[in-house]
Design a protein around this motif. Sequence first.
Motif, PDB file in Angstrom:
ATOM      1  N   LEU A   1       0.941  -0.197  -3.473  1.00  0.00           N
ATOM      2  CA  LEU A   1       0.878  -0.585  -4.875  1.00  0.00           C
ATOM      3  C   LEU A   1      -0.101  -1.716  -5.152  1.00  0.00           C
ATOM      4  O   LEU A   1      -0.752  -1.734  -6.187  1.00  0.00           O
ATOM      5  N   GLU A   2      -0.205  -2.669  -4.251  1.00  0.00           N
ATOM      6  CA  GLU A   2      -1.026  -3.841  -4.541  1.00  0.00           C
ATOM      7  C   GLU A   2      -2.519  -3.606  -4.324  1.00  0.00           C
ATOM      8  O   GLU A   2      -3.331  -4.099  -5.078  1.00  0.00           O
ATOM      9  N   TYR A   3      -2.884  -2.876  -3.307  1.00  0.00           N
ATOM     10  CA  TYR A   3      -4.300  -2.704  -2.967  1.00  0.00           C
ATOM     11  C   TYR A   3      -4.696  -1.247  -3.105  1.00  0.00           C
ATOM     12  O   TYR A   3      -4.686  -0.495  -2.150  1.00  0.00           O
ATOM     13  N   GLN A   4      -5.080  -0.847  -4.311  1.00  0.00           N
ATOM     14  CA  GLN A   4      -5.472   0.526  -4.581  1.00  0.00           C
ATOM     15  C   GLN A   4      -6.864   0.554  -5.199  1.00  0.00           C
ATOM     16  O   GLN A   4      -7.096  -0.060  -6.234  1.00  0.00           O
TER      17      GLN A   4
ATOM     18  N   TYR B   1       6.880   3.662 -10.723  1.00  0.00           N
ATOM     19  CA  TYR B   1       5.538   3.267 -11.134  1.00  0.00           C
ATOM     20  C   TYR B   1       4.750   4.449 -11.680  1.00  0.00           C
ATOM     21  O   TYR B   1       5.050   5.604 -11.406  1.00  0.00           O
TER      22      TYR B   1
ATOM     23  N   ILE C   1       5.154  -1.741  -0.971  1.00  0.00           N
ATOM     24  CA  ILE C   1       4.594  -2.470  -2.118  1.00  0.00           C
ATOM     25  C   ILE C   1       3.247  -3.081  -1.748  1.00  0.00           C
ATOM     26  O   ILE C   1       2.287  -2.987  -2.511  1.00  0.00           O
ATOM     27  N   ARG C   2       3.146  -3.659  -0.565  1.00  0.00           N
ATOM     28  CA  ARG C   2       1.896  -4.282  -0.141  1.00  0.00           C
ATOM     29  C   ARG C   2       0.796  -3.237   0.075  1.00  0.00           C
ATOM     30  O   ARG C   2      -0.322  -3.396  -0.413  1.00  0.00           O
TER      31      ARG C   2
END
Length: 184
Positions: free
Chosen positions: A105-108, A125, A101-102
């Motif tokens: 998903l969070e930093y894209q 997602y 997730i970190r």
Amino acid sequence: MRTLQTCFMMLSIMTSCSEEPKASSDSQFGIDYYQFDEHKLESYGIDASIMIPNETAGIGASFECKIEPKEGFKWVITNGKNFKILIEDYGDYQYKMPEFIRKELEYQDIFKTEIIEQKENYVVYKRELNLSSNTTSSYHLYGIKYINGVYYEIKNDDEEGNTKKVIDFILKSFLSFKSLNSSI
């Protein structure tokens, strides 16, 4: 008259003792697996089973599911041109889900990511490419299952993704992945 009463009494006793047939569903999640076939993975080194959609699912699944071991502790399950699950054994390493997730998903920068559904052990997602004017969406599943002391990472093909319909079938397969010793 007495014979007729006896017949009715016997008939009522017989019908009250009959059992209803059990439906093929996962009682834990209330999922009906009527378009799925169970595959036991013990011959591949996993003491578990998984439900894979069959040819009646309408997603391009074939009559025969293929389970291929890869290098290390990895397996690929395919069924037709659209259905592909990747399984990897991470032993007792329990931090794969928060790391995913970190990091993913969070930093894209390249993809715009929208979480469709997130639970403790999986996330579904939608991913869209940020760099093009033509937005093409793909759906993905990432999940972790803890079975018999081992954490298994389960996901669909990262590069291609799937349609929403196919990812719903992949999610059902993920939810059905369970120990052979389980009573669910």
